[in-house]
Design a protein around this motif. Structure first.
Motif, PDB file in Angstrom:
ATOM      1  N   PHE A 136      -9.492  54.685 -22.435  1.00 35.92           N
ATOM      2  CA  PHE A 136      -9.586  55.989 -21.764  1.00 35.92           C
ATOM      3  C   PHE A 136     -10.342  56.932 -22.692  1.00 35.92           C
ATOM      4  O   PHE A 136      -9.788  57.462 -23.658  1.00 35.92           O
ATOM      5  CB  PHE A 136      -8.195  56.528 -21.467  1.00 35.92           C
ATOM      6  CG  PHE A 136      -7.331  55.544 -20.726  1.00 35.92           C
ATOM      7  CD1 PHE A 136      -7.688  55.123 -19.454  1.00 35.92           C
ATOM      8  CD2 PHE A 136      -6.186  55.035 -21.292  1.00 35.92           C
ATOM      9  CE1 PHE A 136      -6.904  54.202 -18.767  1.00 35.92           C
ATOM     10  CE2 PHE A 136      -5.392  54.121 -20.607  1.00 35.92           C
ATOM     11  CZ  PHE A 136      -5.759  53.703 -19.350  1.00 35.92           C
ATOM     12  N   ALA A 137     -11.618  57.156 -22.392  1.00 39.43           N
ATOM     13  CA  ALA A 137     -12.505  57.823 -23.345  1.00 39.43           C
ATOM     14  C   ALA A 137     -12.130  59.293 -23.587  1.00 39.43           C
ATOM     15  O   ALA A 137     -12.319  59.807 -24.677  1.00 39.43           O
ATOM     16  CB  ALA A 137     -13.949  57.724 -22.861  1.00 39.43           C
ATOM     17  N   ARG A 166      -3.613  48.395 -27.977  1.00 40.53           N
ATOM     18  CA  ARG A 166      -2.833  48.815 -26.809  1.00 40.53           C
ATOM     19  C   ARG A 166      -2.080  47.636 -26.192  1.00 40.53           C
ATOM     20  O   ARG A 166      -0.947  47.763 -25.740  1.00 40.53           O
ATOM     21  CB  ARG A 166      -3.765  49.410 -25.738  1.00 40.53           C
ATOM     22  CG  ARG A 166      -4.314  50.761 -26.091  1.00 40.53           C
ATOM     23  CD  ARG A 166      -5.032  51.368 -24.913  1.00 40.53           C
ATOM     24  NE  ARG A 166      -5.908  50.431 -24.235  1.00 40.53           N
ATOM     25  CZ  ARG A 166      -6.764  50.780 -23.295  1.00 40.53           C
ATOM     26  NH1 ARG A 166      -6.854  52.033 -22.914  1.00 40.53           N
ATOM     27  NH2 ARG A 166      -7.522  49.884 -22.709  1.00 40.53           N
ATOM     28  N   GLY A 194     -12.245  48.927 -21.731  1.00 41.94           N
ATOM     29  CA  GLY A 194     -11.418  49.680 -20.779  1.00 41.94           C
ATOM     30  C   GLY A 194     -10.556  50.752 -21.411  1.00 41.94           C
ATOM     31  O   GLY A 194      -9.460  51.024 -20.951  1.00 41.94           O
ATOM     32  N   LEU A 240      -9.161  60.541 -23.553  1.00 35.31           N
ATOM     33  CA  LEU A 240      -7.871  60.671 -24.232  1.00 35.31           C
ATOM     34  C   LEU A 240      -8.044  60.367 -25.717  1.00 35.31           C
ATOM     35  O   LEU A 240      -9.002  59.694 -26.113  1.00 35.31           O
ATOM     36  CB  LEU A 240      -6.866  59.681 -23.618  1.00 35.31           C
ATOM     37  CG  LEU A 240      -6.068  60.149 -22.393  1.00 35.31           C
ATOM     38  CD1 LEU A 240      -6.990  60.593 -21.279  1.00 35.31           C
ATOM     39  CD2 LEU A 240      -5.154  59.036 -21.899  1.00 35.31           C
ATOM     40  N   TYR A 276       1.041  45.883 -11.999  1.00 34.08           N
ATOM     41  CA  TYR A 276       1.958  46.583 -12.893  1.00 34.08           C
ATOM     42  C   TYR A 276       3.235  45.784 -13.130  1.00 34.08           C
ATOM     43  O   TYR A 276       3.845  45.881 -14.186  1.00 34.08           O
ATOM     44  CB  TYR A 276       2.278  47.989 -12.383  1.00 34.08           C
ATOM     45  CG  TYR A 276       2.653  48.088 -10.936  1.00 34.08           C
ATOM     46  CD1 TYR A 276       3.976  47.955 -10.541  1.00 34.08           C
ATOM     47  CD2 TYR A 276       1.689  48.313  -9.953  1.00 34.08           C
ATOM     48  CE1 TYR A 276       4.323  48.034  -9.213  1.00 34.08           C
ATOM     49  CE2 TYR A 276       2.038  48.397  -8.623  1.00 34.08           C
ATOM     50  CZ  TYR A 276       3.345  48.254  -8.250  1.00 34.08           C
ATOM     51  OH  TYR A 276       3.701  48.324  -6.938  1.00 34.08           O
ATOM     52  N   GLU A 318      -3.053  58.966 -27.679  1.00 36.39           N
ATOM     53  CA  GLU A 318      -2.676  59.007 -26.259  1.00 36.39           C
ATOM     54  C   GLU A 318      -2.938  57.668 -25.586  1.00 36.39           C
ATOM     55  O   GLU A 318      -2.148  57.214 -24.765  1.00 36.39           O
ATOM     56  CB  GLU A 318      -3.449  60.114 -25.533  1.00 36.39           C
ATOM     57  CG  GLU A 318      -2.931  61.509 -25.850  1.00 36.39           C
ATOM     58  CD  GLU A 318      -3.806  62.599 -25.246  1.00 36.39           C
ATOM     59  OE1 GLU A 318      -3.285  63.687 -24.975  1.00 36.39           O
ATOM     60  OE2 GLU A 318      -5.016  62.370 -25.058  1.00 36.39           O
ATOM     61  N   ASN A 319      -4.049  57.034 -25.952  1.00 31.36           N
ATOM     62  CA  ASN A 319      -4.351  55.709 -25.416  1.00 31.36           C
ATOM     63  C   ASN A 319      -3.208  54.745 -25.697  1.00 31.36           C
ATOM     64  O   ASN A 319      -2.784  53.996 -24.819  1.00 31.36           O
ATOM     65  CB  ASN A 319      -5.635  55.172 -26.054  1.00 31.36           C
ATOM     66  CG  ASN A 319      -6.851  55.407 -25.193  1.00 31.36           C
ATOM     67  OD1 ASN A 319      -7.123  54.653 -24.277  1.00 31.36           O
ATOM     68  ND2 ASN A 319      -7.572  56.482 -25.469  1.00 31.36           N
ATOM     69  N   ARG A 364      -0.137  55.578 -26.369  1.00 36.55           N
ATOM     70  CA  ARG A 364       1.102  55.996 -25.712  1.00 36.55           C
ATOM     71  C   ARG A 364       1.138  55.606 -24.232  1.00 36.55           C
ATOM     72  O   ARG A 364       2.212  55.346 -23.678  1.00 36.55           O
ATOM     73  CB  ARG A 364       1.312  57.497 -25.894  1.00 36.55           C
ATOM     74  CG  ARG A 364       2.116  57.759 -27.166  1.00 36.55           C
ATOM     75  CD  ARG A 364       2.220  59.227 -27.538  1.00 36.55           C
ATOM     76  NE  ARG A 364       2.313  60.123 -26.415  1.00 36.55           N
ATOM     77  CZ  ARG A 364       1.677  61.289 -26.363  1.00 36.55           C
ATOM     78  NH1 ARG A 364       0.895  61.665 -27.348  1.00 36.55           N
ATOM     79  NH2 ARG A 364       1.826  62.063 -25.322  1.00 36.55           N
ATOM     80  N   VAL A 365      -0.033  55.586 -23.596  1.00 35.88           N
ATOM     81  CA  VAL A 365      -0.051  55.123 -22.202  1.00 35.88           C
ATOM     82  C   VAL A 365       0.441  53.680 -22.136  1.00 35.88           C
ATOM     83  O   VAL A 365       1.187  53.294 -21.242  1.00 35.88           O
ATOM     84  CB  VAL A 365      -1.468  55.218 -21.593  1.00 35.88           C
ATOM     85  CG1 VAL A 365      -1.494  54.606 -20.203  1.00 35.88           C
ATOM     86  CG2 VAL A 365      -1.938  56.656 -21.525  1.00 35.88           C
ATOM     87  N   ALA A 366       0.028  52.897 -23.128  1.00 39.95           N
ATOM     88  CA  ALA A 366       0.370  51.476 -23.104  1.00 39.95           C
ATOM     89  C   ALA A 366       1.817  51.224 -23.500  1.00 39.95           C
ATOM     90  O   ALA A 366       2.419  50.247 -23.075  1.00 39.95           O
ATOM     91  CB  ALA A 366      -0.561  50.713 -24.040  1.00 39.95           C
ATOM     92  N   MET A 367       2.367  52.106 -24.328  1.00 37.24           N
ATOM     93  CA  MET A 367       3.706  51.865 -24.865  1.00 37.24           C
ATOM     94  C   MET A 367       4.746  52.175 -23.789  1.00 37.24           C
ATOM     95  O   MET A 367       5.001  53.322 -23.473  1.00 37.24           O
ATOM     96  CB  MET A 367       3.915  52.766 -26.070  1.00 37.24           C
ATOM     97  CG  MET A 367       4.551  52.076 -27.236  1.00 37.24           C
ATOM     98  SD  MET A 367       4.933  53.280 -28.504  1.00 37.24           S
ATOM     99  CE  MET A 367       3.705  52.933 -29.723  1.00 37.24           C
ATOM    100  N   LEU A 368       5.325  51.126 -23.227  1.00 35.84           N
ATOM    101  CA  LEU A 368       6.262  51.369 -22.132  1.00 35.84           C
ATOM    102  C   LEU A 368       7.606  51.874 -22.650  1.00 35.84           C
ATOM    103  O   LEU A 368       8.284  52.634 -21.986  1.00 35.84           O
ATOM    104  CB  LEU A 368       6.453  50.084 -21.319  1.00 35.84           C
ATOM    105  CG  LEU A 368       5.196  49.673 -20.554  1.00 35.84           C
ATOM    106  CD1 LEU A 368       5.411  48.324 -19.889  1.00 35.84           C
ATOM    107  CD2 LEU A 368       4.823  50.708 -19.507  1.00 35.84           C
TER     108      LEU A 368
END
Lengths: 235, 322, 369
Positions: free
Chosen positions: A92-93, A149, A90, A95, A75, A99-100, A102-106
């Motif tokens: 997130f199926a 992502r 890889g 989501l 990380y 959302e996929n 948004r997880v990546a967007m820091l």
């Protein structure tokens, strides 16, 4: 002399008891596409996973923008500006596409929003299915999502593992066009089995065999070196 | 899962054929309450498993700790200030709230320590996880026996939550209603937290692929600790509510409920919160109906449901089968 | 004849077997094993105290029980919490058949063992068929639930099982307390002594059977599955079937041992035959001794059971030392606390157990040579 953004020096990695990488070295020039080539099982994916910190090398050095990242957890490496697009996407199926991303967007700021718009311009499908479950996308769309992502975070280096695997030729063309466009904004380290894709995108190449780098050079030179291609790639 | 709702409805309505409606209603309320209490325990277990792939055998001990901490708070405040015996609804509610808060906080702290010290070194090794959390269970249960003594103790119940309402000749116990409301609130709370917050988003992503979450720059271990603490707090909440419900605390109470929670989680599918609600309700209702109709068979009914579900769907009602 | 000629070179497995066989009589551990057997056999003769005899036989019984658990947890890699339950089934079979429903005859004794084995095998197969098919974790959870349920049943169905009070079966013929056959080597040959030797022989036989089992092709397949289930599956093994066979085999051995245990203590109740505590004991013994070693059980059982016999003295010391403080007294009383701490420490710092660690050190030394 162009800036070297990633340096991998004589890296050795074990998976369990198996000595997979036995001395991999490579340099990635800033704003260029460096392609890793080699047969199945040569150690290309292991090299990628070692760089992003999912595997820990027992010896050797890995430097990113001059900083030693060999002992950092994944990380922290990611936060330095390295994006990873793994083999098999890889995503997130369960989501949604949104959302996929948004997880990546820091950080959600003007810059990342601009990048997102750019992504949607390159891959209009992602915007169209923005609220669909990522698992319901086609293989090509999943690949686009995975690349998206890694791209939205204005990463300086993108590690992309076999993006063309299992995709139809017309979709591969689309991907190549998109990756060419992204090349302007980030350095890319690419693993690619499809030699046409590799030669279309690549600036430099490294050949990996049995866990070692055995050859390197400008991509153009490899395109014309039939003996080398036949020996290590079987083409 | 498509078969879940019809099965639940059938299970809910079938006993009506054998039981007088008024008794049936009382039993149903009791069953729902029991189900919701078991759900509180199972939800933490299933969340922890879903995210970290850890089967936490110490969950039952956290349940007992929650019960005992809450019990101590109730006892202390009642002895000093008489809050449980006071007829004031406000004081009674405040007492319960304080007990819940204390129990959940202590359990969350314990959970954090457990995760950091004991569980973290054995991530990915199932057998060692089982053994080490089992060892933690023994230690925590023994500590209860040392601090609070080895015998059963009576929990004073705040006056407001004692007794029952008599609605149209149907006797409805008060505390079970509180338990049901609380259970529904926790369930909705978990769902909303997972759906609407950024932490929830990352936890859901982590359940699917922890490695990817890490290479996107998130320190997944921080989320592990948080979820472990939250799950522990939920177990403690379940323990305290159970202590009030049954008006007693026992050092071994956690172990017994852990088995209930296991059965529920297997029925619902490991890792699914909704599955554990449905499983818990099934178990709670079935237990109460069967205990009324065939008292001797009551203890076996949970196992029977579990075996039946496993026959129909080996991964449980909502299990992903990973 | 195909066996001569250079073309019939042994396969790698055969080669390793041949090596093993040749090394058999040169191994110091063989003599260690013989000495151990002799110690168990001579204990009643050399030290004719009932307490010591009791301790020795319990060590033998539990060492074998732990070995049978090791077949499941150490060699197959699945965690079962039902092992003590199968032990309890065997014990209850003897109790019920001789003490409650039948009579103290050899026929009922044989029937008891047959029933214990059959019921255990059937239940082990059923539980395994339900849970192992999905994932080995389910097996741990489901066996725990079944074990708890069996305990509750044994307590509640008191008209059948004698409830908490349990059953005290009488044994037939040479096993009966009243049986005497004069003195041999200065030892009274009575029912106790006969039972001691019969149970000891059964333990030995079971131990050897298990040793054969884990070194058989089947046992080697199990270890392959344990080490890498996916690879074993890819090689074409239906891993589920093998895990089922192994867990059932272990369970049947546990049932036989439970029967022997009931014969020795002549008493069965839920706490001594079915409680979770027995399961925890067995777990700790297997961890102390070393998983996947079979012989570790002997060390684990010896350490734990000896400690257990000495514990009452420790408690007395506690009351003497802290007459005023209740909590401090409780701290010395709750030996389970230390058991739990020991459990965690062993798993953390000593995961291979005594035998596993010794083997590792020896093989490292051999490799260095």
């Amino acid at each position: 002399m162009p800036e070297i953004i990633l340096e991998v020096e004589d890296v050795h990695t074990y998976i369990g008891q198996h000595h997979i990488l036995q001395g991999v070295s490579l340099h990635a020039r800033a704003d260029a596409v460096t392609v890793l080539l080699g047969r199945n099982g040569a150690g290309k994916t292991t090299t990628m996973r070692t760089i992003v910190g999912l595997l820990h090398p027992t010896q050797g050095a890995i430097r990113f923008a001059g900083r030693d990242i060999r002992r950092l957890p994944p990380y922290e490496i990611a936060r330095l500006g390295i994006g990873y697009v793994p083999e098999g996407q890889g995503i997130f199926a369960t989501l949604t596409v949104d959302e996929n991303i948004r997880v990546a967007m820091l950080e959600e700021d003007a810059e990342s929003r601009k990048r997102l718009e750019q992504i949607f311009a390159l891959f209009p499908d992602l915007e169209r299915f923005r609220h669909a479950r990522a698992g319901s996308l086609s293989g090509g769309q999943k690949q686009m999502l995975s690349i998206a992502r890694a791209f939205v975070n204005r990463n300086r280096l993108l590690l992309i593992d076999e993006p063309s695997k299992g995709l139809a030729p017309i979709i591969i063309d689309h991907l190549v066009t998109a990756l060419r466009a992204m090349k302007q904004q980030a350095t890319v380290l690419l693993v690619e089995q499809n030699f046409q894709v590799a030669s279309a995108l690549g600036d430099d190449f490294y050949l990996i065999d049995d866990g070692r780098t055995v050859h390197r050079g400008p991509m153009e030179a490899l395109v014309h070196d039939h003996a080398l291609k036949k020996r290590y790639l079987g083409i | 899962m498509k078969i879940a709702l019809p099965t639940l409805l059938l299970g809910l309505l079938l006993p009506l054929a054998f039981i007088e409606p008024r008794v049936y209603l009382t039993l149903t309320v009791a069953g729902l309450a029991m189900g919701m209490l078991i759900f509180l325990v199972a939800s933490g277990l299933t969340l922890i498993f879903g995210l970290m792939d850890v089967l936490n055998f110490a969950h039952g001990a956290l349940f007992s700790w929650g019960a005992y901490i809450g019990f101590s708070v109730v006892l202390a405040l009642n002895q000093r200030l008489g809050w449980a015996e006071s007829p004031s609804v406000g004081l009674n509610a405040l007492l319960l709230l304080l007990a819940i808060l204390a129990a959940m906080l202590v359990a969350a702290g314990l959970g954090m320590v457990l995760e950091r010290v004991i569980v973290r070194p054995v991530y990915g090794k199932h057998m060692f996880q089982i053994l080490i959390t089992l060892g933690a269970t023994i230690v925590m249960e023994e500590l209860i026996r040392i601090v609070w003594g080895p015998n059963d103790q009576v929990v004073p119940i705040p006056l407001t939550f004692q007794g029952s309402w008599d609605i149209a000749d149907v006797i409805v116990l008060r505390f079970p209603i509180v338990a049901i409301v609380l259970g529904v609130a926790v369930y909705l709370g978990i769902l909303l937290l997972l759906k609407l917050t950024r932490v929830g988003l990352i936890v859901r992503a982590g359940v699917e692929n922890g490695e990817m979450v890490q290479v996107m720059g998130h320190n997944i271990y921080r989320y592990f600790t948080a979820v472990f603490a939250a799950g522990s707090a939920l177990a403690a909440l379940g323990g305290l509510m159970w202590a009030v419900f049954s008006q007693s605390v026992r050092p071994a109470m956690g172990g017994e409920h852990l088995i209930f929670a296991f059965i529920v989680v297997i029925i619902g599918g490991l890792g699914s919160v909704t599955g554990s609600v449905i499983g818990a309700l099934m178990v709670g209702l079935a237990y109460n109906y069967v205990a009324f109709l065939v008292p001797k068979a009551a203890i076996g009914v949970n196992m029977a449901i579990m075996v039946l579900i496993l026959l129909l769907r080996p991964t449980g009602l909502f299990g992903a089968g990973k | 004849m195909t066996s001569d000629g250079p073309s019939a070179a042994p396969t790698p497995v055969q080669a390793s077997r041949i090596l093993e066989r040749e090394a058999r009589f040169r191994q110091p551990t063989l003599y260690l094993r013989l000495a151990l057997t002799a110690a168990f056999a001579l204990a009643p003769v050399l030290l004719p105290s009932f307490q010591l005899m009791d301790l020795m036989l319990k060590i033998a019984l539990f060492a074998t029980l732990v070995a049978s658990y090791d077949v499941v947890i150490g060699y197959t890699g699945i965690v079962s919490f039902g092992h003590a339950m199968f032990f309890g089934f065997g014990a209850y079979a003897v109790g019920l058949s001789l003490g409650k429903f039948g009579a103290p005859t050899y026929g009922y004794l044989a029937l008891a063992f047959a029933l214990g084995v059959l019921v255990s095998a059937a239940l082990a197969l059923v539980i395994g068929a339900f849970s192992l098919r999905v994932k080995a974790l389910f097996f741990a959870m489901i066996t725990l639930a079944f074990a708890e349920y069996a305990l509750i049943l044994a307590v509640q169905l008191s008209h059948l099982t004698g409830g908490e009070d349990g059953i005290s079966p009488k044994l037939p013929g040479v096993f009966a307390v009243s049986f005497t056959a004069g003195k041999v080597l200065g030892v009274d040959v009575n029912g106790r002594v006969v039972t001691y030797y019969v149970v000891l022989v059964v333990c030995l036989a079971l131990f050897l059977t298990m040793s054969r089992f884990v070194h058989s092709p089947l046992g080697r397949t199990l270890q392959a599955i344990r080490d890498n289930e996916q690879r074993a599956e890819a090689l074409g093994y239906r891993t589920f079937i093998f895990q089922l066979i192994s867990s059932s085999f272990g369970s049947v051995v546990a049932a036989v041992l439970g029967g022997c245990y009931a014969m020795w203590v002549r008493y069965v109740n839920p706490e001594s035959a079915l409680s979770i505590q027995i399961m925890l004991d067995v777990l700790l013994m297997v961890i102390i001794g070393g998983m996947g070693t079979l012989y570790g059980g002997i060390i684990g059982a010896a350490v734990l059971l000896t400690a257990r016999t000495l514990l009452p003295d420790l408690r007395a010391v506690g009351t003497l030392m802290f007459p005023g403080s209740e909590i401090l007294q409780r701290l010395t009383e709750r030996w389970l606390l230390y058991f739990g701490i020991l459990f965690i420490l062993v798993v953390f710092f000593f995961p291979k157990g005594v035998i596993g660690t010794v083997r590792e050190v020896l093989s490292r030394r051999n490799a260095a040579r």
